[in-house]
Design a protein around this motif. Structure first.
Motif, short mmCIF file in Angstrom:
data_model
loop_
_atom_site.label_atom_id
_atom_site.label_comp_id
_atom_site.label_asym_id
_atom_site.label_seq_id
_atom_site.Cartn_x
_atom_site.Cartn_y
_atom_site.Cartn_z
N SER A 224 0.83 -1.21 0.00
CA SER A 224 0.00 0.00 0.00
C SER A 224 0.86 1.25 0.00
CB SER A 224 -0.92 0.01 1.22
OG SER A 224 -1.79 -1.10 1.17
N GLY A 225 2.08 1.15 0.51
CA GLY A 225 3.03 2.25 0.56
C GLY A 225 4.44 1.70 0.62
N ALA A 226 5.41 2.55 0.34
CA ALA A 226 6.81 2.10 0.33
C ALA A 226 7.26 1.58 1.69
CB ALA A 226 7.71 3.24 -0.13
N LYS A 227 6.65 2.11 2.78
CA LYS A 227 7.07 1.70 4.13
C LYS A 227 6.52 0.34 4.54
CE LYS A 227 7.62 6.44 5.83
NZ LYS A 227 7.20 7.42 6.86
N ASP A 228 5.63 -0.24 3.70
CA ASP A 228 5.08 -1.56 4.04
C ASP A 228 6.14 -2.65 4.04
OD1 ASP A 228 2.60 -0.53 4.36
OD2 ASP A 228 1.76 -1.33 2.50
N LEU A 229 7.24 -2.42 3.32
CA LEU A 229 8.29 -3.43 3.23
C LEU A 229 9.60 -2.81 3.69
CD1 LEU A 229 8.45 -6.40 2.27
CD2 LEU A 229 9.31 -5.54 0.08
N THR A 230 10.10 -3.31 4.81
CA THR A 230 11.34 -2.79 5.37
C THR A 230 12.53 -3.58 4.84
OG1 THR A 230 11.30 -4.25 7.27
CG2 THR A 230 10.08 -2.17 7.45
N SER A 231 13.71 -3.11 5.17
CA SER A 231 14.92 -3.83 4.77
C SER A 231 14.96 -5.21 5.41
CB SER A 231 16.16 -3.03 5.16
OG SER A 231 16.20 -1.78 4.48
N ALA A 232 14.54 -5.31 6.67
CA ALA A 232 14.51 -6.62 7.34
C ALA A 232 13.52 -7.56 6.65
CB ALA A 232 14.15 -6.44 8.82
N ASP A 233 12.37 -7.01 6.25
CA ASP A 233 11.38 -7.82 5.53
C ASP A 233 11.96 -8.31 4.19
OD1 ASP A 233 9.49 -7.39 7.51
OD2 ASP A 233 8.67 -5.61 6.52
N ALA A 234 12.68 -7.44 3.52
CA ALA A 234 13.24 -7.81 2.22
C ALA A 234 14.22 -8.96 2.36
CB ALA A 234 13.92 -6.60 1.59
N ARG A 235 15.06 -8.93 3.38
CA ARG A 235 16.01 -10.02 3.59
C ARG A 235 15.29 -11.34 3.86
NH1 ARG A 235 18.47 -5.73 6.57
NH2 ARG A 235 20.39 -4.98 5.55
N LYS A 236 14.21 -11.26 4.63
CA LYS A 236 13.45 -12.47 4.93
C LYS A 236 12.76 -13.02 3.68
CE LYS A 236 12.53 -11.20 9.75
NZ LYS A 236 11.49 -10.80 10.73
N LEU A 237 12.24 -12.11 2.87
CA LEU A 237 11.59 -12.56 1.64
C LEU A 237 12.57 -13.23 0.69
CD1 LEU A 237 9.11 -9.68 0.69
CD2 LEU A 237 8.54 -12.06 1.22
N VAL A 238 13.76 -12.67 0.59
CA VAL A 238 14.77 -13.28 -0.27
C VAL A 238 15.12 -14.68 0.23
CG1 VAL A 238 17.18 -13.11 -0.99
CG2 VAL A 238 15.71 -11.09 -1.08
N ALA A 239 15.32 -14.82 1.53
CA ALA A 239 15.66 -16.13 2.09
C ALA A 239 14.50 -17.12 1.91
CB ALA A 239 16.02 -15.99 3.56
N PHE A 240 13.28 -16.65 2.13
CA PHE A 240 12.11 -17.52 2.00
C PHE A 240 11.93 -17.98 0.55
CE2 PHE A 240 7.53 -17.88 1.06
CZ PHE A 240 7.20 -18.93 1.91
N SER A 241 12.10 -17.08 -0.41
CA SER A 241 11.94 -17.42 -1.83
C SER A 241 12.98 -18.44 -2.27
CB SER A 241 12.04 -16.16 -2.69
OG SER A 241 11.01 -15.25 -2.38
N ALA A 242 14.21 -18.26 -1.81
CA ALA A 242 15.25 -19.21 -2.17
C ALA A 242 14.98 -20.58 -1.55
CB ALA A 242 16.62 -18.68 -1.73
N ARG A 243 14.53 -20.59 -0.32
CA ARG A 243 14.25 -21.86 0.38
C ARG A 243 13.10 -22.62 -0.25
NH1 ARG A 243 14.12 -19.76 4.90
NH2 ARG A 243 11.87 -19.52 5.24
N GLU A 244 12.08 -21.91 -0.69
CA GLU A 244 10.91 -22.54 -1.28
C GLU A 244 11.08 -22.84 -2.77
OE1 GLU A 244 8.09 -23.49 0.29
OE2 GLU A 244 9.02 -22.91 2.20
N GLY A 245 12.18 -22.42 -3.35
CA GLY A 245 12.42 -22.67 -4.77
C GLY A 245 11.42 -21.97 -5.67
N MET A 246 11.14 -20.70 -5.39
CA MET A 246 10.14 -19.97 -6.14
C MET A 246 10.69 -19.51 -7.48
SD MET A 246 8.16 -17.97 -3.12
CE MET A 246 6.65 -18.28 -3.97
N ALA A 247 9.77 -19.35 -8.44
CA ALA A 247 10.17 -18.98 -9.81
C ALA A 247 10.80 -17.59 -9.83
CB ALA A 247 8.96 -19.03 -10.74
N TRP A 248 10.19 -16.63 -9.17
CA TRP A 248 10.73 -15.29 -9.07
C TRP A 248 10.03 -14.55 -7.94
CZ3 TRP A 248 7.61 -16.47 -13.35
CH2 TRP A 248 6.38 -15.79 -13.43
N LEU A 249 10.56 -13.38 -7.62
CA LEU A 249 10.00 -12.52 -6.57
C LEU A 249 9.78 -11.14 -7.17
CD1 LEU A 249 9.31 -12.15 -3.52
CD2 LEU A 249 11.71 -11.49 -3.18
#
Length: 369
Positions: free
Chosen positions: A324-349
């Protein structure tokens, strides 16, 4: 009948000097003038007989000099009826990977930033962009950028992007208008609308962002158009990769969206991946902000496998948190999303909605292929 005898004078006996040569008519032979008149009468009679012959009769052929056949004119294609070019660029599979930057063409009509990849790229790595949203114009069969100028073309920007190692695809549908298949009831015009958009951008990848509620006729038209364009691309030695962006929650995909995927596949369209659109909701406690995303991905995984008819993950699921806004995703959230996507073998983020901050974009762009 009397037989004519030869003259006593032979070829060796010439006339006497000074004597006038005169041919002696043999007895019983008609005069030469009569012979000529008879020949003329015979020729005239034969010509008259040929003239009154029936049309099917074969007339005697006259010897003629051979005549070279006239050159065959080469037809010129009509400008009003051009032959459509096949959709899908020749070459390897055009499939997004890593972090995919979404560009809102309606808000950014000049297609400027963020076309520069937010961070250094490894050698041979392609940074991906998607351009949206292409929706139906007033006539229902003309694609426009969220109701904006249909003539807006990103071709020049995309050429420079590809020259620098980037790639881009198109997004049909979205929240700002209706997807073409829902408004264009003519399958031929619908297919041509998709084809023109794909060819204008040189895209080998398209995405359909749907909000649900499509009826059976809409689903079937879209599937038939996609299948036709994918066959064209394959025949031309290219590939048209297709994905669907669908809303998801803790229960995964809706029943209607699962059925839509099954019908689309059964009618010949090849769906590469399902991109899950999951909102990030603010709440107490920073640790629980991303939990709904993980729940949605894990619930949707078996649904996607069943709907697309294949076992295993096979990178069939991508993830796009909605901001909804740029502040919805923090740097800490971004690191977690990257780790989660790699772990789950996702096509892209990717992300949709508001654009993340520059720092968050750089962290998301660090996602490995």
């Amino acid at each position: 009948m009397p037989v004519a005898t030869e003259s006593a004078t032979g070829p060796e006996a010439g006339p006497e000097p000074g004597a006038t040569t005169r041919r002696v008519r043999e007895p019983g032979t008609p005069p030469r003038s009569l012979v000529a008149l008879a020949s003329l009468a015979l020729a005239a009679g034969t010509g008259a007989a040929l003239w009154v012959l029936p049309g099917g009769a074969v007339r005697p052929a006259r010897a003629q000099r051979p005549v070279a056949p006239p050159p065959v004119p080469v037809p010129t294609p009509l400008a009003s009826a051009p032959v459509p070019s096949p959709a899908g660029r020749p070459g390897p599979v055009a499939r997004p990977s890593g972090f995919v930057t979404f560009v809102d063409a309606a808000r950014n009509p000049s297609f400027t930033a963020p076309f520069t990849p937010p961070g250094p790229s490894a050698p041979g790595r392609v940074h991906w962009f998607t351009l949206g949203h292409l929706t139906a114009g007033e006539d229902g069969c003309t694609p426009e950028w969220n109701g904006r100028d249909p003539g807006l073309s990103p071709a020049g920007r995309l050429e420079r992007l590809r020259a620098s190692g980037g790639e881009a695809g198109l997004v049909f549908g979205g929240p700002g208008g209706r997807e073409l298949a829902a408004t264009c009831a003519d399958l031929g015009r619908l297919t041509d609308a998709y084809r023109r958009a794909v060819n204008a951008s040189g895209a080998g990848y398209v995405d359909f962002e749907l909000g649900g509620g499509d009826n059976e006729a809409t689903v079937l038209r879209r599937a038939a158009a996609i299948a036709s364009l994918q066959r064209e691309a394959a025949a031309a030695g290219g590939t048209l990769t297709v994905s669907f962006t669908l809303p998801a929650n803790g229960d995964g995909l809706s029943l209607a969206d699962q059925r839509m995927l099954r019908v689309t596949r059964k009618h010949g369209a090849e769906v590469s991946a399902v991109n899950l659109l999951v909102p990030i909701r603010s709440g107490p406690g920073r640790r629980s902000r991303l939990r709904p995303i993980a729940e949605a991905v894990r619930a949707a995984h078996p649904q996607v496998v069943r709907s697309l008819g294949r076992t295993g993950t096979g990178h069939r699921i991508a993830l796009s948190p909605f901001l909804s806004g740029a502040k919805d995703l923090t740097s800490a959230d971004a690191r977690k999303l990257v780790a989660f996507s790699a772990r789950e073998g996702m096509a892209w983020l990717s992300t949709r909605g508001a654009a993340p901050s520059w720092r968050v974009s750089r962290l998301l762009a660090g996602l490995a292929h």
